[in-house]
Enzyme design. Structure first.
Site, PDB file in Angstrom:
ATOM      1  N   GLU A   1      34.080  44.864  45.941  1.00 37.79           N
ATOM      2  CA  GLU A   1      34.854  44.963  44.698  1.00 37.79           C
ATOM      3  C   GLU A   1      35.929  43.876  44.605  1.00 37.79           C
ATOM      4  OE1 GLU A   1      35.842  45.972  41.845  1.00 37.79           O
ATOM      5  OE2 GLU A   1      34.434  47.550  41.414  1.00 37.79           O
ATOM      6  N   ASP A   2      36.168  43.367  43.402  1.00 35.81           N
ATOM      7  CA  ASP A   2      37.246  42.373  43.241  1.00 35.81           C
ATOM      8  C   ASP A   2      38.438  42.932  42.466  1.00 35.81           C
ATOM      9  OD1 ASP A   2      35.867  42.447  40.722  1.00 35.81           O
ATOM     10  OD2 ASP A   2      36.913  40.589  40.200  1.00 35.81           O
TER      11      ASP A   2
ATOM     12  N   SER B   1      28.739  48.757  38.271  1.00 31.59           N
ATOM     13  CA  SER B   1      29.560  47.925  37.381  1.00 31.59           C
ATOM     14  C   SER B   1      29.990  48.680  36.138  1.00 31.59           C
ATOM     15  CB  SER B   1      28.730  46.696  36.952  1.00 31.59           C
ATOM     16  OG  SER B   1      29.371  46.010  35.907  1.00 31.59           O
ATOM     17  N   ALA B   2      31.172  48.310  35.614  1.00 37.05           N
ATOM     18  CA  ALA B   2      31.665  48.885  34.361  1.00 37.05           C
ATOM     19  C   ALA B   2      31.006  48.227  33.151  1.00 37.05           C
ATOM     20  CB  ALA B   2      33.178  48.682  34.262  1.00 37.05           C
TER      21      ALA B   2
ATOM     22  N   ASP C   1      29.881  45.554  42.942  1.00 37.01           N
ATOM     23  CA  ASP C   1      30.416  45.345  41.610  1.00 37.01           C
ATOM     24  C   ASP C   1      29.778  44.038  41.109  1.00 37.01           C
ATOM     25  OD1 ASP C   1      32.242  45.406  39.354  1.00 37.01           O
ATOM     26  OD2 ASP C   1      33.355  43.823  40.388  1.00 37.01           O
ATOM     27  N   LEU C   2      29.784  43.816  39.819  1.00 32.91           N
ATOM     28  CA  LEU C   2      29.141  42.597  39.284  1.00 32.91           C
ATOM     29  C   LEU C   2      30.167  41.499  38.976  1.00 32.91           C
ATOM     30  CD1 LEU C   2      26.746  41.022  37.947  1.00 32.91           C
ATOM     31  CD2 LEU C   2      27.282  42.253  35.851  1.00 32.91           C
ATOM     32  N   ASP C   3      30.979  41.767  37.936  1.00 34.44           N
ATOM     33  CA  ASP C   3      31.906  40.735  37.451  1.00 34.44           C
ATOM     34  C   ASP C   3      32.951  40.406  38.504  1.00 34.44           C
ATOM     35  OD1 ASP C   3      30.860  40.543  34.729  1.00 34.44           O
ATOM     36  OD2 ASP C   3      31.631  42.561  34.445  1.00 34.44           O
TER      37      ASP C   3
ATOM     38  N   LYS D   1      40.595  43.086  34.775  1.00 34.56           N
ATOM     39  CA  LYS D   1      39.484  43.101  35.737  1.00 34.56           C
ATOM     40  C   LYS D   1      39.097  44.535  36.075  1.00 34.56           C
ATOM     41  CE  LYS D   1      39.836  38.725  38.144  1.00 34.56           C
ATOM     42  NZ  LYS D   1      40.227  38.066  39.392  1.00 34.56           N
TER      43      LYS D   1
ATOM     44  N   THR E   1      32.525  35.991  35.765  1.00 31.84           N
ATOM     45  CA  THR E   1      32.501  36.134  34.307  1.00 31.84           C
ATOM     46  C   THR E   1      33.892  36.313  33.698  1.00 31.84           C
ATOM     47  OG1 THR E   1      32.061  38.426  34.768  1.00 31.84           O
ATOM     48  CG2 THR E   1      30.167  37.097  34.082  1.00 31.84           C
TER      49      THR E   1
ATOM     50  N   LYS F   1      36.029  53.207  36.164  1.00 30.28           N
ATOM     51  CA  LYS F   1      36.896  52.987  37.321  1.00 30.28           C
ATOM     52  C   LYS F   1      38.347  53.020  36.832  1.00 30.28           C
ATOM     53  CE  LYS F   1      33.417  49.741  39.033  1.00 30.28           C
ATOM     54  NZ  LYS F   1      33.076  48.339  39.289  1.00 30.28           N
TER      55      LYS F   1
HETATM   56  C1  BG6 Z   1      34.053  44.791  34.202  1.00 28.25           C
HETATM   57  C2  BG6 Z   1      34.930  43.600  33.935  1.00 28.25           C
HETATM   58  O1  BG6 Z   1      33.154  44.533  35.228  1.00 28.25           O
HETATM   59  O2  BG6 Z   1      33.314  45.132  33.015  1.00 28.25           O
HETATM   60  C3  BG6 Z   1      35.845  43.877  32.757  1.00 28.25           C
HETATM   61  O3  BG6 Z   1      35.707  43.316  35.095  1.00 28.25           O
HETATM   62  C4  BG6 Z   1      35.015  44.278  31.532  1.00 28.25           C
HETATM   63  O4  BG6 Z   1      36.616  42.739  32.479  1.00 28.25           O
HETATM   64  C5  BG6 Z   1      34.115  45.451  31.872  1.00 28.25           C
HETATM   65  O5  BG6 Z   1      35.859  44.635  30.456  1.00 28.25           O
HETATM   66  C6  BG6 Z   1      33.179  45.820  30.721  1.00 28.25           C
HETATM   67  O6  BG6 Z   1      32.277  44.762  30.505  1.00 28.25           O
HETATM   68  P1  BG6 Z   1      31.363  44.580  29.232  1.00 28.25           P
HETATM   69  O7  BG6 Z   1      30.399  43.482  29.628  1.00 28.25           O
HETATM   70  O8  BG6 Z   1      30.663  45.878  28.980  1.00 28.25           O
HETATM   71  O9  BG6 Z   1      32.242  44.204  28.095  1.00 28.25           O
HETATM   72 MG    MG Z   2      34.755  43.109  39.075  1.00 28.29          MG
END
Ligand code: BG6
Ligand code: MG
Length: 216
Positions: free
Chosen positions: A171-172, A116-117, A11-13, A47, A19, A147
């Site tokens: 994953e967090d 990542s989302a 996962d990224l964020d 998150k 972030t 997710k």
């Molecule tokens: C997830 C974050 O990785 O990405 C969420 O944990 C965020 O907080 C989601 O809403 C979507 O991110 P983005 O950058 O497309 O707005």
């Molecule tokens: Mg995350």
């Protein structure tokens, strides 16, 4: 561990880069303008949640209805504010232990994918100098079902040419842990044990993470 791990999906964020505070600042600015109460604790619940679903969760606290056009504009404004903050990121913003772990995985021939989302994932990886490490990137632009649906991780496994049981996810978010488990993957929760207890293992961060336990 029954099967050895041949691929890792990050996962990224909140796993590679912190972030969440940047998302918070951008959502907070919007919420303040609309007079909607929004705290750091509320932000925790977002998150792993997609941008659109996050907006709906925040607006649910407003007691009024928003048209699709209004929502579209709010999403654009939020993302522009978020991107202003994201553009200040650099290599120093990569979380502790991440580069060491990724370099070890590369050295051992374990392939890696992002799961990542975020629709801003590529930009964040580029700014923080992580982009070149990834064999594949699966982000919010590629997968329709967010997710806790397993799609983002299943797509990663498919690209890596591996079965789900050969993949390990980091994953967090609770929704992300659920997505990985539903995909049939082992998952390391990065964060609080109480929140991520469903994961195969939980660590507070990736500093000193021992991948040997998973690839024997
Ligand atoms: C997830 C974050 O990785 O990405 C969420 O944990 C965020 O907080 C989601 O809403 C979507 O991110 P983005 O950058 O497309 O707005
Ligand atoms: Mg995350």
């Amino acid at each position: 561990m029954t099967e050895t791990i041949k691929g890792v999906i990050f996962d990224l964020d909140g796993v590679l880069v912190d972030t969440a505070c940047l998302h918070y600042k951008a959502w907070k600015k919007m919420a303040d303008k609309l007079n909607i109460p929004f705290s750091e604790k509320d932000n925790e619940k977002l998150k792993g949640v997609s941008r659109k679903d996050s907006l709906d969760i925040i607006l649910n606290h407003s007691g009024r209805n928003f048209s699709e056009t209004e929502k579209h504009q709010l999403l654009l404004d939020k993302n522009n504010d978020y991107l202003k903050l994201v553009n200040q990121l650099n290599e120093n913003d990569v979380l502790g232990g991440v580069v060491k772990l990724i370099e070890e995985l590369k050295y051992k021939g374990i392939r890696i994918s992002l799961g990542s989302a975020s629709k801003n994932a590529r930009l964040i990886l580029e700014l923080t100098g992580l982009y070149h490490y990834f064999d594949y990137i699966v982000d919010g632009n590629m997968v329709v079902k967010a997710k806790p649906a397993p799609d983002v991780f299943l797509t990663g496994a498919e690209l890596l040419g591996l079965s789900p049981s050969e993949c390990l996810v980091f994953e967090d978010a609770q929704s992300g842990v659920q997505a990985a488990l539903t995909a049939g993957m082992k998952v390391v929760g990065v964060g609080e044990q109480a929140l991520l207890h469903q994961a195969t293992a939980v660590v507070p961060d990736l500093i000193g993470f021992n991948i040997e336990d998973y690839i024997k």
